[in-house]
Write an enzyme that holds these catalytic residues in place. Structure first.
Site, PDB file in Angstrom:
ATOM      1  N   GLU A 141       1.443 -13.668  12.236  1.00 44.95           N
ATOM      2  CA  GLU A 141       2.082 -12.321  12.806  1.00 44.95           C
ATOM      3  C   GLU A 141       1.824 -11.310  12.108  1.00 44.95           C
ATOM      4  O   GLU A 141       2.385 -11.317  10.663  1.00 44.95           O
ATOM      5  CB  GLU A 141       3.996 -12.483  13.052  1.00 44.95           C
ATOM      6  CG  GLU A 141       3.591 -13.981  14.138  1.00 44.95           C
ATOM      7  CD  GLU A 141       3.138 -13.482  15.397  1.00 44.95           C
ATOM      8  OE1 GLU A 141       3.279 -12.383  16.014  1.00 44.95           O
ATOM      9  OE2 GLU A 141       2.645 -14.622  16.004  1.00 44.95           O
TER      10      GLU A 141
ATOM     11  N   LEU B  44      11.377 -19.921  -5.362  1.00 47.01           N
ATOM     12  CA  LEU B  44      10.397 -18.988  -4.890  1.00 47.01           C
ATOM     13  C   LEU B  44       9.054 -19.082  -5.481  1.00 47.01           C
ATOM     14  O   LEU B  44       8.940 -18.886  -6.608  1.00 47.01           O
ATOM     15  CB  LEU B  44      10.955 -17.654  -4.749  1.00 47.01           C
ATOM     16  CG  LEU B  44       9.958 -16.522  -4.274  1.00 47.01           C
ATOM     17  CD1 LEU B  44       9.913 -16.475  -2.716  1.00 47.01           C
ATOM     18  CD2 LEU B  44       9.637 -15.144  -4.931  1.00 47.01           C
TER      19      LEU B  44
ATOM     20  N   TRP C 242     -11.499  -2.395  -8.169  1.00 47.01           N
ATOM     21  CA  TRP C 242     -12.347  -2.135  -9.292  1.00 47.01           C
ATOM     22  C   TRP C 242     -13.237  -0.834  -9.233  1.00 47.01           C
ATOM     23  O   TRP C 242     -13.416  -0.124 -10.408  1.00 47.01           O
ATOM     24  CB  TRP C 242     -13.211  -3.165  -9.817  1.00 47.01           C
ATOM     25  CG  TRP C 242     -12.493  -4.752 -10.097  1.00 47.01           C
ATOM     26  CD1 TRP C 242     -12.621  -5.830  -9.622  1.00 47.01           C
ATOM     27  CD2 TRP C 242     -11.834  -4.615 -11.448  1.00 47.01           C
ATOM     28  NE1 TRP C 242     -11.662  -6.703 -10.390  1.00 47.01           N
ATOM     29  CE2 TRP C 242     -11.295  -6.086 -11.323  1.00 47.01           C
ATOM     30  CE3 TRP C 242     -11.302  -4.039 -12.334  1.00 47.01           C
ATOM     31  CZ2 TRP C 242     -10.389  -6.580 -12.423  1.00 47.01           C
ATOM     32  CZ3 TRP C 242     -10.419  -4.511 -13.460  1.00 47.01           C
ATOM     33  CH2 TRP C 242     -10.242  -5.721 -13.443  1.00 47.01           C
TER      34      TRP C 242
ATOM     35  N   ARG D  94      -5.303  -2.304   9.054  1.00 41.93           N
ATOM     36  CA  ARG D  94      -6.313  -2.924   8.591  1.00 41.93           C
ATOM     37  C   ARG D  94      -5.937  -4.030   7.540  1.00 41.93           C
ATOM     38  O   ARG D  94      -4.992  -4.037   6.756  1.00 41.93           O
ATOM     39  CB  ARG D  94      -7.608  -1.981   7.988  1.00 41.93           C
ATOM     40  CG  ARG D  94      -6.994  -1.324   6.838  1.00 41.93           C
ATOM     41  CD  ARG D  94      -8.363  -0.452   6.448  1.00 41.93           C
ATOM     42  NE  ARG D  94      -7.774   0.379   5.304  1.00 41.93           N
ATOM     43  CZ  ARG D  94      -7.693   1.769   5.673  1.00 41.93           C
ATOM     44  NH1 ARG D  94      -8.111   2.167   7.061  1.00 41.93           N
ATOM     45  NH2 ARG D  94      -7.314   2.608   4.677  1.00 41.93           N
TER      46      ARG D  94
ATOM     47  N   ARG E 289       2.210  -4.917   6.096  1.00 38.67           N
ATOM     48  CA  ARG E 289       1.361  -3.977   5.483  1.00 38.67           C
ATOM     49  C   ARG E 289       2.220  -2.643   5.534  1.00 38.67           C
ATOM     50  O   ARG E 289       2.742  -2.364   6.511  1.00 38.67           O
ATOM     51  CB  ARG E 289       0.056  -3.683   6.030  1.00 38.67           C
ATOM     52  CG  ARG E 289      -0.628  -2.833   5.246  1.00 38.67           C
ATOM     53  CD  ARG E 289      -2.365  -2.521   5.556  1.00 38.67           C
ATOM     54  NE  ARG E 289      -2.801  -1.652   4.546  1.00 38.67           N
ATOM     55  CZ  ARG E 289      -3.894  -1.818   4.238  1.00 38.67           C
ATOM     56  NH1 ARG E 289      -4.828  -2.629   4.260  1.00 38.67           N
ATOM     57  NH2 ARG E 289      -4.579  -0.823   3.357  1.00 38.67           N
TER      58      ARG E 289
ATOM     59  N   GLU F  39     -12.256  -4.548  -4.584  1.00 40.16           N
ATOM     60  CA  GLU F  39     -12.544  -3.388  -4.269  1.00 40.16           C
ATOM     61  C   GLU F  39     -11.959  -2.218  -5.074  1.00 40.16           C
ATOM     62  O   GLU F  39     -12.493  -1.278  -5.493  1.00 40.16           O
ATOM     63  CB  GLU F  39     -12.536  -2.970  -2.917  1.00 40.16           C
ATOM     64  CG  GLU F  39     -13.356  -4.029  -2.061  1.00 40.16           C
ATOM     65  CD  GLU F  39     -13.270  -5.200  -1.649  1.00 40.16           C
ATOM     66  OE1 GLU F  39     -11.659  -5.566  -2.024  1.00 40.16           O
ATOM     67  OE2 GLU F  39     -13.980  -6.129  -1.493  1.00 40.16           O
TER      68      GLU F  39
ATOM     69  N   ASP G  81       0.648  -1.163  -0.049  1.00 36.46           N
ATOM     70  CA  ASP G  81      -0.081  -0.012  -0.010  1.00 36.46           C
ATOM     71  C   ASP G  81       0.733   1.322  -0.159  1.00 36.46           C
ATOM     72  O   ASP G  81       2.077   1.248   0.572  1.00 36.46           O
ATOM     73  CB  ASP G  81      -1.023  -0.059   1.316  1.00 36.46           C
ATOM     74  CG  ASP G  81      -2.121   0.828   1.108  1.00 36.46           C
ATOM     75  OD1 ASP G  81      -2.273   1.212   0.012  1.00 36.46           O
ATOM     76  OD2 ASP G  81      -2.975   1.250   2.051  1.00 36.46           O
ATOM     77  N   GLY G  82       0.372   2.421  -0.592  1.00 39.26           N
ATOM     78  CA  GLY G  82       0.837   3.739  -0.419  1.00 39.26           C
ATOM     79  C   GLY G  82       1.525   4.189  -1.590  1.00 39.26           C
ATOM     80  O   GLY G  82       2.167   5.211  -1.768  1.00 39.26           O
ATOM     81  N   ASN G  83       1.302   3.445  -2.943  1.00 41.28           N
ATOM     82  CA  ASN G  83       1.866   4.079  -4.164  1.00 41.28           C
ATOM     83  C   ASN G  83       1.261   5.401  -4.377  1.00 41.28           C
ATOM     84  O   ASN G  83       1.860   6.246  -4.856  1.00 41.28           O
ATOM     85  CB  ASN G  83       1.253   3.040  -5.425  1.00 41.28           C
ATOM     86  CG  ASN G  83       1.906   1.838  -5.191  1.00 41.28           C
ATOM     87  OD1 ASN G  83       2.910   1.823  -4.367  1.00 41.28           O
ATOM     88  ND2 ASN G  83       1.643   1.043  -6.165  1.00 41.28           N
TER      89      ASN G  83
ATOM     90  N   SER H  41      -8.109  -5.045   4.871  1.00 43.75           N
ATOM     91  CA  SER H  41      -8.758  -4.955   3.595  1.00 43.75           C
ATOM     92  C   SER H  41      -9.212  -5.898   2.669  1.00 43.75           C
ATOM     93  O   SER H  41      -8.609  -6.028   1.580  1.00 43.75           O
ATOM     94  CB  SER H  41      -7.643  -3.889   2.701  1.00 43.75           C
ATOM     95  OG  SER H  41      -7.517  -2.624   3.446  1.00 43.75           O
TER      96      SER H  41
ATOM     97  N   HIS I 194       2.524   3.950  -8.822  1.00 43.10           N
ATOM     98  CA  HIS I 194       2.300   2.455  -9.167  1.00 43.10           C
ATOM     99  C   HIS I 194       3.604   1.857  -9.958  1.00 43.10           C
ATOM    100  O   HIS I 194       4.147   0.856  -9.628  1.00 43.10           O
ATOM    101  CB  HIS I 194       1.180   2.261 -10.117  1.00 43.10           C
ATOM    102  CG  HIS I 194      -0.228   2.663  -9.374  1.00 43.10           C
ATOM    103  ND1 HIS I 194      -0.388   2.287  -8.111  1.00 43.10           N
ATOM    104  CD2 HIS I 194      -1.333   3.521  -9.677  1.00 43.10           C
ATOM    105  CE1 HIS I 194      -1.606   2.475  -7.769  1.00 43.10           C
ATOM    106  NE2 HIS I 194      -1.976   3.365  -8.522  1.00 43.10           N
TER     107      HIS I 194
HETATM  108  C1  IPE Z   1      -5.331  -2.751  -0.201  1.00 46.42           C
HETATM  109  O1  IPE Z   1      -5.070  -1.405  -0.384  1.00 46.42           O
HETATM  110  C2  IPE Z   1      -5.108  -3.603  -1.551  1.00 46.42           C
HETATM  111  C3  IPE Z   1      -4.032  -3.650  -2.397  1.00 46.42           C
HETATM  112  C4  IPE Z   1      -2.817  -3.275  -1.926  1.00 46.42           C
HETATM  113  C5  IPE Z   1      -3.974  -4.236  -3.588  1.00 46.42           C
HETATM  114  P1  IPE Z   1      -6.110  -0.312  -0.486  1.00 46.42           P
HETATM  115  O2  IPE Z   1      -5.236   1.081  -0.499  1.00 46.42           O
HETATM  116  O3  IPE Z   1      -6.896  -0.694  -1.425  1.00 46.42           O
HETATM  117  O4  IPE Z   1      -6.783  -0.693   0.857  1.00 46.42           O
HETATM  118  P2  IPE Z   1      -7.892   0.473   1.515  1.00 46.42           P
HETATM  119  O5  IPE Z   1      -8.555   1.211   0.667  1.00 46.42           O
HETATM  120  O6  IPE Z   1      -6.848   1.394   2.126  1.00 46.42           O
HETATM  121  O7  IPE Z   1      -8.376  -0.455   2.750  1.00 46.42           O
HETATM  122  C1  IPE Z   2      -1.298   0.308  -3.638  1.00 48.65           C
HETATM  123  O1  IPE Z   2      -1.533   1.801  -3.452  1.00 48.65           O
HETATM  124  C2  IPE Z   2      -1.789  -0.114  -4.849  1.00 48.65           C
HETATM  125  C3  IPE Z   2      -2.967  -0.695  -5.100  1.00 48.65           C
HETATM  126  C4  IPE Z   2      -3.925  -0.596  -4.217  1.00 48.65           C
HETATM  127  C5  IPE Z   2      -3.349  -0.983  -6.532  1.00 48.65           C
HETATM  128  P1  IPE Z   2      -2.626   2.667  -3.479  1.00 48.65           P
HETATM  129  O2  IPE Z   2      -3.026   3.235  -4.978  1.00 48.65           O
HETATM  130  O3  IPE Z   2      -3.694   2.344  -2.646  1.00 48.65           O
HETATM  131  O4  IPE Z   2      -1.688   3.957  -2.541  1.00 48.65           O
HETATM  132  P2  IPE Z   2      -2.527   4.963  -1.655  1.00 48.65           P
HETATM  133  O5  IPE Z   2      -3.194   4.055  -0.315  1.00 48.65           O
HETATM  134  O6  IPE Z   2      -3.553   5.946  -2.325  1.00 48.65           O
HETATM  135  O7  IPE Z   2      -1.440   5.796  -1.064  1.00 48.65           O
HETATM  136 MG    MG Z   3      -4.044   2.498  -0.424  1.00 49.25          MG
END
Ligand code: IPE
Ligand code: IPE
Ligand code: MG
Length: 233
Positions: free
Chosen positions: A200, A124, A62, A187, A181, A60, A13-15, A189, A30
């Site tokens: 863990e 792997l 999508w 969470r 995470r 989700e 998460d966090g891109n 998700s 991304h």
């Molecule tokens: C979870 O991240 C899904 C992926 C990393 C592919 P999200 O950014 O979609 O999750 P929420 O919206 O913070 O719960």
């Molecule tokens: C995770 O990064 C990648 C995907 C869910 C596809 P996000 O796109 O959710 O990045 P944030 O959470 O908005 O920073």
């Molecule tokens: Mg995210």
């Protein structure tokens, strides 16, 4: 230091935040995130971790704006094409979980090419969760079992946790020992709800595009200090 995990699952998460912080379009985040995937695959191989499962796109997700979804699918396609030779070289066996037939045709085809070509690799096992949602996966399994029972092919009392697990997309895989995470959210998700029962958990504020061997080592060190009790004493 304790044992190392055999199976690591990651919520990448966090891109978007990474890109925002730099005034760049989300797509740039991304793209950087894709580079982090290769780094972490290498780091896991180096550390002898045999199973890695990455949450790449959720059911989700999508619901994001079409431009972002299309951009992600294009990137996925490129990733699958470009990394195939590397995966062969490194002994990576690619697998995928989720509702794969929801993916655009070109992605679906390339995914199957990669899965087929890498199936005998054994250093792997890299599993990508794509169009994946845990509740959807569990619901699909329940529907399948209900159908079998209706057809008289299954006795409800034969449904044990092991039997149920064998209906999930992760059949044959060990449960993750460690869930990582990135980006600080505490969470799940809709990720691997069944499979993570005794995993863990380790959350880092580091954004996925910045994640690498150093952060992985911090997670492994912490994991090594944990005492996994499984309800016993
Ligand atoms: C979870 O991240 C899904 C992926 C990393 C592919 P999200 O950014 O979609 O999750 P929420 O919206 O913070 O719960
Ligand atoms: C995770 O990064 C990648 C995907 C869910 C596809 P996000 O796109 O959710 O990045 P944030 O959470 O908005 O920073
Ligand atoms: Mg995210």
């Amino acid at each position: 230091m304790g044992a190392s995990p055999q199976h690591i699952a990651i919520i990448m998460d966090g891109n978007g935040r990474w890109a925002n912080q730099r005034g760049l379009p989300r797509a740039a985040g991304h793209k950087k995130g894709g580079e982090a995937v290769s780094r972490v695959v290498d780091a896991c191989i180096k550390r002898g971790i045999p199973w890695l499962t990455l949450y790449a796109f959720s059911t989700e997700n999508w619901g994001r704006p079409p431009e972002e979804v299309q951009g992600l699918m294009r990137m996925l396609n490129r990733f699958l094409k470009q990394t195939l030779p590397e995966m062969m070289e490194k002994g990576v066996q690619l697998r995928a979980i989720g509702e794969l037939d929801m993916l655009p045709d070109s992605c679906y085809k390339q995914l199957n090419v990669d899965i087929e070509k890498t199936r005998h690799n054994s250093t792997l096992v890299l599993t990508l969760a794509l169009s994946y949602g845990s509740r959807q996966e569990i619901t699909r399994a329940a529907q399948k079992l209900a159908r079998l029972a209706l057809e008289g092919e299954l006795n409800p009392s034969d449904i044990t946790p092991e039997f149920f697990a064998a209906q999930l997309d992760t059949v044959g895989m060990p449960d993750p020992d460690l869930l990582i995470r990135t980006s600080g959210e505490m969470r799940l998700s809709n990720y691997l709800l069944w499979q993570l029962s005794y995993a863990e958990l380790w959350v880092t504020p580091v954004l996925w595009p910045d994640f690498g061997g150093e952060e992985l080592d911090a997670a492994l060190e912490d994991y090594g200090r944990r005492q996994r009790r499984y309800g016993k004493r």
